[in-house]
Scaffold this motif. Structure first.
Motif, PDB file in Angstrom:
ATOM      1  N   VAL A  11     -28.239 -53.925 -43.818  1.00 38.29           N
ATOM      2  CA  VAL A  11     -29.640 -53.520 -43.936  1.00 38.29           C
ATOM      3  C   VAL A  11     -30.475 -54.792 -43.932  1.00 38.29           C
ATOM      4  O   VAL A  11     -30.200 -55.726 -44.694  1.00 38.29           O
ATOM      5  CB  VAL A  11     -29.896 -52.710 -45.234  1.00 38.29           C
ATOM      6  N   TYR A  12     -31.460 -54.829 -43.042  1.00 43.28           N
ATOM      7  CA  TYR A  12     -32.422 -55.938 -43.009  1.00 43.28           C
ATOM      8  C   TYR A  12     -33.768 -55.348 -43.401  1.00 43.28           C
ATOM      9  O   TYR A  12     -34.440 -54.713 -42.592  1.00 43.28           O
ATOM     10  CB  TYR A  12     -32.462 -56.561 -41.614  1.00 43.28           C
ATOM     11  N   PRO A  13     -34.170 -55.515 -44.668  1.00 45.83           N
ATOM     12  CA  PRO A  13     -35.406 -54.904 -45.148  1.00 45.83           C
ATOM     13  C   PRO A  13     -36.617 -55.825 -44.974  1.00 45.83           C
ATOM     14  O   PRO A  13     -36.498 -57.050 -44.971  1.00 45.83           O
ATOM     15  CB  PRO A  13     -35.115 -54.697 -46.632  1.00 45.83           C
ATOM     16  N   VAL A  38     -29.319 -51.638 -39.915  1.00 41.38           N
ATOM     17  CA  VAL A  38     -30.460 -50.783 -40.203  1.00 41.38           C
ATOM     18  C   VAL A  38     -31.624 -51.681 -40.599  1.00 41.38           C
ATOM     19  O   VAL A  38     -31.530 -52.409 -41.591  1.00 41.38           O
ATOM     20  CB  VAL A  38     -30.151 -49.783 -41.348  1.00 41.38           C
ATOM     21  N   VAL A  39     -32.677 -51.656 -39.804  1.00 42.32           N
ATOM     22  CA  VAL A  39     -33.884 -52.395 -40.152  1.00 42.32           C
ATOM     23  C   VAL A  39     -34.717 -51.446 -41.001  1.00 42.32           C
ATOM     24  O   VAL A  39     -35.190 -50.413 -40.516  1.00 42.32           O
ATOM     25  CB  VAL A  39     -34.656 -52.863 -38.900  1.00 42.32           C
ATOM     26  N   GLY A  40     -34.846 -51.786 -42.268  1.00 39.36           N
ATOM     27  CA  GLY A  40     -35.579 -50.937 -43.205  1.00 39.36           C
ATOM     28  C   GLY A  40     -37.016 -51.399 -43.327  1.00 39.36           C
ATOM     29  O   GLY A  40     -37.283 -52.495 -43.812  1.00 39.36           O
ATOM     30  N   MET A  59     -43.965 -50.089 -34.175  1.00 38.23           N
ATOM     31  CA  MET A  59     -43.991 -51.461 -33.670  1.00 38.23           C
ATOM     32  C   MET A  59     -42.588 -52.067 -33.698  1.00 38.23           C
ATOM     33  O   MET A  59     -42.134 -52.677 -32.719  1.00 38.23           O
ATOM     34  CB  MET A  59     -44.953 -52.290 -34.534  1.00 38.23           C
ATOM     35  N   VAL A  60     -41.884 -51.906 -34.809  1.00 39.98           N
ATOM     36  CA  VAL A  60     -40.544 -52.473 -34.947  1.00 39.98           C
ATOM     37  C   VAL A  60     -39.592 -51.790 -33.966  1.00 39.98           C
ATOM     38  O   VAL A  60     -38.784 -52.464 -33.313  1.00 39.98           O
ATOM     39  CB  VAL A  60     -40.042 -52.367 -36.410  1.00 39.98           C
ATOM     40  N   ARG A  61     -39.679 -50.488 -33.825  1.00 37.24           N
ATOM     41  CA  ARG A  61     -38.813 -49.779 -32.864  1.00 37.24           C
ATOM     42  C   ARG A  61     -39.046 -50.287 -31.444  1.00 37.24           C
ATOM     43  O   ARG A  61     -38.097 -50.511 -30.693  1.00 37.24           O
ATOM     44  CB  ARG A  61     -39.056 -48.271 -32.944  1.00 37.24           C
ATOM     45  N   VAL A  69     -30.717 -54.604 -28.188  1.00 36.25           N
ATOM     46  CA  VAL A  69     -29.544 -54.574 -29.070  1.00 36.25           C
ATOM     47  C   VAL A  69     -29.248 -53.117 -29.404  1.00 36.25           C
ATOM     48  O   VAL A  69     -30.093 -52.429 -29.942  1.00 36.25           O
ATOM     49  CB  VAL A  69     -29.762 -55.373 -30.381  1.00 36.25           C
ATOM     50  N   GLY A  70     -28.037 -52.689 -29.083  1.00 30.32           N
ATOM     51  CA  GLY A  70     -27.711 -51.273 -29.205  1.00 30.32           C
ATOM     52  C   GLY A  70     -27.279 -50.808 -30.578  1.00 30.32           C
ATOM     53  O   GLY A  70     -27.289 -49.617 -30.852  1.00 30.32           O
ATOM     54  N   ASN A  71     -26.887 -51.704 -31.451  1.00 27.09           N
ATOM     55  CA  ASN A  71     -26.355 -51.281 -32.754  1.00 27.09           C
ATOM     56  C   ASN A  71     -27.389 -51.382 -33.870  1.00 27.09           C
ATOM     57  O   ASN A  71     -27.045 -51.496 -35.036  1.00 27.09           O
ATOM     58  CB  ASN A  71     -25.110 -52.107 -33.113  1.00 27.09           C
ATOM     59  N   VAL A  72     -28.665 -51.328 -33.500  1.00 28.86           N
ATOM     60  CA  VAL A  72     -29.744 -51.457 -34.482  1.00 28.86           C
ATOM     61  C   VAL A  72     -30.553 -50.174 -34.515  1.00 28.86           C
ATOM     62  O   VAL A  72     -30.888 -49.618 -33.464  1.00 28.86           O
ATOM     63  CB  VAL A  72     -30.669 -52.650 -34.137  1.00 28.86           C
ATOM     64  N   GLU A  73     -30.859 -49.709 -35.716  1.00 24.88           N
ATOM     65  CA  GLU A  73     -31.768 -48.582 -35.867  1.00 24.88           C
ATOM     66  C   GLU A  73     -32.835 -48.942 -36.886  1.00 24.88           C
ATOM     67  O   GLU A  73     -32.640 -49.821 -37.726  1.00 24.88           O
ATOM     68  CB  GLU A  73     -31.029 -47.306 -36.258  1.00 24.88           C
ATOM     69  N   VAL A  74     -33.959 -48.272 -36.805  1.00 24.46           N
ATOM     70  CA  VAL A  74     -35.097 -48.551 -37.684  1.00 24.46           C
ATOM     71  C   VAL A  74     -35.336 -47.329 -38.557  1.00 24.46           C
ATOM     72  O   VAL A  74     -35.438 -46.206 -38.052  1.00 24.46           O
ATOM     73  CB  VAL A  74     -36.355 -48.874 -36.860  1.00 24.46           C
ATOM     74  N   VAL A  75     -35.424 -47.560 -39.864  1.00 22.07           N
ATOM     75  CA  VAL A  75     -35.626 -46.478 -40.825  1.00 22.07           C
ATOM     76  C   VAL A  75     -36.701 -46.918 -41.811  1.00 22.07           C
ATOM     77  O   VAL A  75     -36.655 -48.033 -42.321  1.00 22.07           O
ATOM     78  CB  VAL A  75     -34.317 -46.154 -41.586  1.00 22.07           C
ATOM     79  N   GLY A  76     -37.642 -46.055 -42.070  1.00 22.07           N
ATOM     80  CA  GLY A  76     -38.646 -46.336 -43.086  1.00 22.07           C
ATOM     81  C   GLY A  76     -38.106 -45.983 -44.462  1.00 22.07           C
ATOM     82  O   GLY A  76     -37.313 -45.052 -44.598  1.00 22.07           O
ATOM     83  N   PHE A  77     -38.537 -46.742 -45.472  1.00 21.40           N
ATOM     84  CA  PHE A  77     -38.134 -46.389 -46.830  1.00 21.40           C
ATOM     85  C   PHE A  77     -39.154 -46.879 -47.835  1.00 21.40           C
ATOM     86  O   PHE A  77     -39.886 -47.826 -47.594  1.00 21.40           O
ATOM     87  CB  PHE A  77     -36.722 -46.902 -47.160  1.00 21.40           C
TER      88      PHE A  77
END
Length: 174
Positions: A11-13, A38-40, A59-61, A69-77
């Motif tokens: 997780v990269y917050p 997971v970019v939080g 913006m981040v997405r 980069v295929g193994n990265v997803e963006v999730v808000g928290f």
């Protein structure tokens, strides 16, 4: 997860207000270290954001899609980082460092996070030397005073910031 196979989930917050070339560098490099990153995108009560949470997520997405980069997803928290990390099945927190001052703060946070969940490790990545001075706060300040931010953000983010500054007004005008 299958028995015996442990996936490295990181997780990269951050608030990413706005996402900078330094953030993109850490995302690109951090993604190489894990199976899934997971970019939080979070809120921070001590910061006054230029962009809403939804705008920052979009913006981040967009910026990550441009990285390819295929193994990265963006999730808000909007929760305690360690609870968010556990909800993502993460076993690694990725943090970027620019300077000694960052290290002192991040070291303290890593210690607190370890007290909360000792199963999740914190990994520090040094920003690329050419990107070390970049900070979202300074990018916003430069833009608000009419300075050029092209060396610090992608062209798309530069446009996002320019539109927002036009809407809210520059500092020193009036």
């Amino acid at each position: 997860m299958s028995a015996g196979i442990v996936k490295r989930i990181g997780v990269y917050p951050g608030t990413f207000d706005p996402i900078t070339l330094g953030h993109a560098d850490i995302i690109r490099r951090g993604a190489k270290l894990v199976d899934r990153l997971v970019v939080g995108v979070t809120t921070n009560p001590s910061k006054d954001p230029m962009f809403t949470a939804e705008e920052r997520l979009a913006m981040v997405r967009r910026e990550i899609a441009a990285l390819g980069v295929g193994n990265v997803e963006v999730v808000g928290f909007d929760a305690l980082l360690m609870k968010f990390a556990r909800a993502q099945d993460a076993n690694i927190i990725v943090r970027g460092l620019r300077a000694v001052a960052d290290f002192e703060y991040e070291y303290q946070m890593a210690g607190m996070n370890q007290q909360i969940d000792a199963e999740i490790e914190t990994v520090f990545l040094m920003a690329d030397v050419s990107l070390q001075p970049i900070a979202s706060k300074l990018v916003k300040e430069i833009a608000l005073y009419g300075g050029e931010i092209a060396p610090f953000v992608s062209p798309a983010v530069r446009q996002d910031v320019a539109v927002r500054v036009e809407k809210i007004g520059r500092c020193g005008e009036g």
